[in-house]
Design a protein around this motif. Structure first.
Motif, PDB file in Angstrom:
ATOM      1  N   SER A 149      88.362 -45.335 -60.058  1.00 56.36           N
ATOM      2  CA  SER A 149      89.414 -44.810 -59.724  1.00 56.36           C
ATOM      3  C   SER A 149      90.816 -45.606 -60.523  1.00 56.36           C
ATOM      4  CB  SER A 149      90.052 -45.146 -58.184  1.00 56.36           C
ATOM      5  OG  SER A 149      89.971 -46.490 -57.651  1.00 56.36           O
ATOM      6  N   THR A 150      90.406 -46.850 -61.114  1.00 59.32           N
ATOM      7  CA  THR A 150      91.403 -47.527 -61.751  1.00 59.32           C
ATOM      8  C   THR A 150      91.358 -47.362 -63.256  1.00 59.32           C
ATOM      9  OG1 THR A 150      90.006 -49.386 -61.686  1.00 59.32           O
ATOM     10  CG2 THR A 150      91.631 -49.261 -59.872  1.00 59.32           C
ATOM     11  N   ILE A 163      85.169 -41.352 -55.017  1.00 54.62           N
ATOM     12  CA  ILE A 163      85.767 -41.691 -56.085  1.00 54.62           C
ATOM     13  C   ILE A 163      87.093 -42.329 -56.237  1.00 54.62           C
ATOM     14  CG2 ILE A 163      86.677 -40.453 -58.316  1.00 54.62           C
ATOM     15  CD1 ILE A 163      84.531 -38.522 -58.085  1.00 54.62           C
ATOM     16  N   LYS A 164      87.843 -41.906 -55.185  1.00 52.67           N
ATOM     17  CA  LYS A 164      89.135 -42.443 -54.885  1.00 52.67           C
ATOM     18  C   LYS A 164      88.970 -43.927 -54.282  1.00 52.67           C
ATOM     19  CE  LYS A 164      91.721 -38.167 -54.092  1.00 52.67           C
ATOM     20  NZ  LYS A 164      92.466 -37.400 -53.098  1.00 52.67           N
ATOM     21  N   ARG A 165      87.980 -43.848 -53.531  1.00 49.56           N
ATOM     22  CA  ARG A 165      87.673 -45.504 -52.893  1.00 49.56           C
ATOM     23  C   ARG A 165      87.139 -46.320 -53.861  1.00 49.56           C
ATOM     24  NH1 ARG A 165      86.696 -42.733 -47.763  1.00 49.56           N
ATOM     25  NH2 ARG A 165      84.457 -42.089 -48.319  1.00 49.56           N
ATOM     26  N   TYR A 177      83.934 -34.958 -64.013  1.00 46.53           N
ATOM     27  CA  TYR A 177      84.840 -35.801 -64.048  1.00 46.53           C
ATOM     28  C   TYR A 177      84.836 -37.176 -65.117  1.00 46.53           C
ATOM     29  CZ  TYR A 177      87.396 -40.130 -61.977  1.00 46.53           C
ATOM     30  OH  TYR A 177      88.023 -41.245 -61.586  1.00 46.53           O
ATOM     31  N   LEU A 219      90.702 -36.851 -61.836  1.00 44.53           N
ATOM     32  CA  LEU A 219      90.690 -36.475 -60.346  1.00 44.53           C
ATOM     33  C   LEU A 219      91.355 -35.229 -60.273  1.00 44.53           C
ATOM     34  CD1 LEU A 219      90.978 -39.638 -58.263  1.00 44.53           C
ATOM     35  CD2 LEU A 219      89.150 -37.714 -57.758  1.00 44.53           C
ATOM     36  N   ALA A 230      92.043 -41.721 -64.851  1.00 50.19           N
ATOM     37  CA  ALA A 230      91.553 -41.583 -63.375  1.00 50.19           C
ATOM     38  C   ALA A 230      92.284 -40.481 -62.670  1.00 50.19           C
ATOM     39  CB  ALA A 230      91.321 -42.711 -62.548  1.00 50.19           C
ATOM     40  N   ASP A 231      93.655 -40.607 -62.775  1.00 53.94           N
ATOM     41  CA  ASP A 231      94.406 -39.423 -61.965  1.00 53.94           C
ATOM     42  C   ASP A 231      94.243 -38.118 -62.490  1.00 53.94           C
ATOM     43  OD1 ASP A 231      95.270 -41.603 -60.481  1.00 53.94           O
ATOM     44  OD2 ASP A 231      97.448 -41.922 -61.508  1.00 53.94           O
TER      45      ASP A 231
END
Length: 202
Positions: A180-181, A173-175, A107, A189, A185-186
């Motif tokens: 996540s920012t 990771i999303k939280r 990641y 993931l 990131a998108d």
């Protein structure tokens, strides 16, 4: 008198036989005892090796789970079982740690950043997910008890569904606001989830 003479001869023969061995307490006697102990241990080891279950010698593989065979022995049956279970859990813990760390590295690589803050957050998440994974989710598939000498020898096959640990990592990771920012990131993931799903389908 004949009986007495015969008894003396037999007793003399017994003493003669005893005198041929090393004297008790002598270096020779100590060497002999050590050799006998060594041979007894070798016999026990050979017996243990011969009796290892096939599912422990050749552990099944799965893309959905990690499996480990643990062994333990004790004169107490419950203690032998506990030792075998702990042995298998230690092996699985290493596998879980390796899996989670590897996925987090993938990641971060996809993020393409060397930010110290990102690194610190990733280490925290990896540690938390790994600790949580080690606490629950184990399933016993096989168990076998054997008698080796005066002890119990236990073998246990445990399974851990690695998918739930991987999913927990993705959720964390999303939280996490820092991870996540990030700019990529998108995309990172998406790649991570694709890699995790690919392992499931192997």
């Amino acid at each position: 008198q004949l009986f007495l003479s015969t008894s003396i001869i037999i007793f003399s023969g017994f003493l003669g036989a005893c005198s041929t061995g090393p004297k008790l307490g002598s270096p020779e006697a100590a060497i002999k005892i050590a050799q006998e102990v060594k041979e007894e241990k070798e016999d026990t080891v050979e017996q243990v090796v011969d009796n290892i279950p096939d599912w422990c010698l050749s552990i099944p593989s799965s893309s959905l789970a990690r499996l480990a065979c643990g062994s333990g022995n004790s004169s107490n049956l419950n203690m032998a079982r506990t030792r075998a279970t702990l042995d298998a859990k230690r092996q699985l813990a290493d596998m879980i740690d390796s899996e989670i760390s590897s996925n987090m590295e993938d990641y971060l690589s996809s993020l393409g950043t060397e930010s110290e803050q990102v690194k610190q957050q990733s280490e925290i998440i990896t540690k938390n997910v790994t600790i949580e994974a080690k606490l629950t989710g184990y399933k016993q598939l096989e168990v076998e008890a054997q008698n080796i000498g005066n002890k119990y020898q236990i073998y246990v096959l445990l399974e851990y569904p690695i998918g739930q640990a991987n999913q927990a990592l993705v959720n964390e990771i999303k939280r996490n606001e820092t991870l996540s920012t990030q700019e990529n990131a998108d995309n990172a993931l998406e790649k991570l989830e694709a890699e995790i799903n690919k392992k499931k389908n192997k």
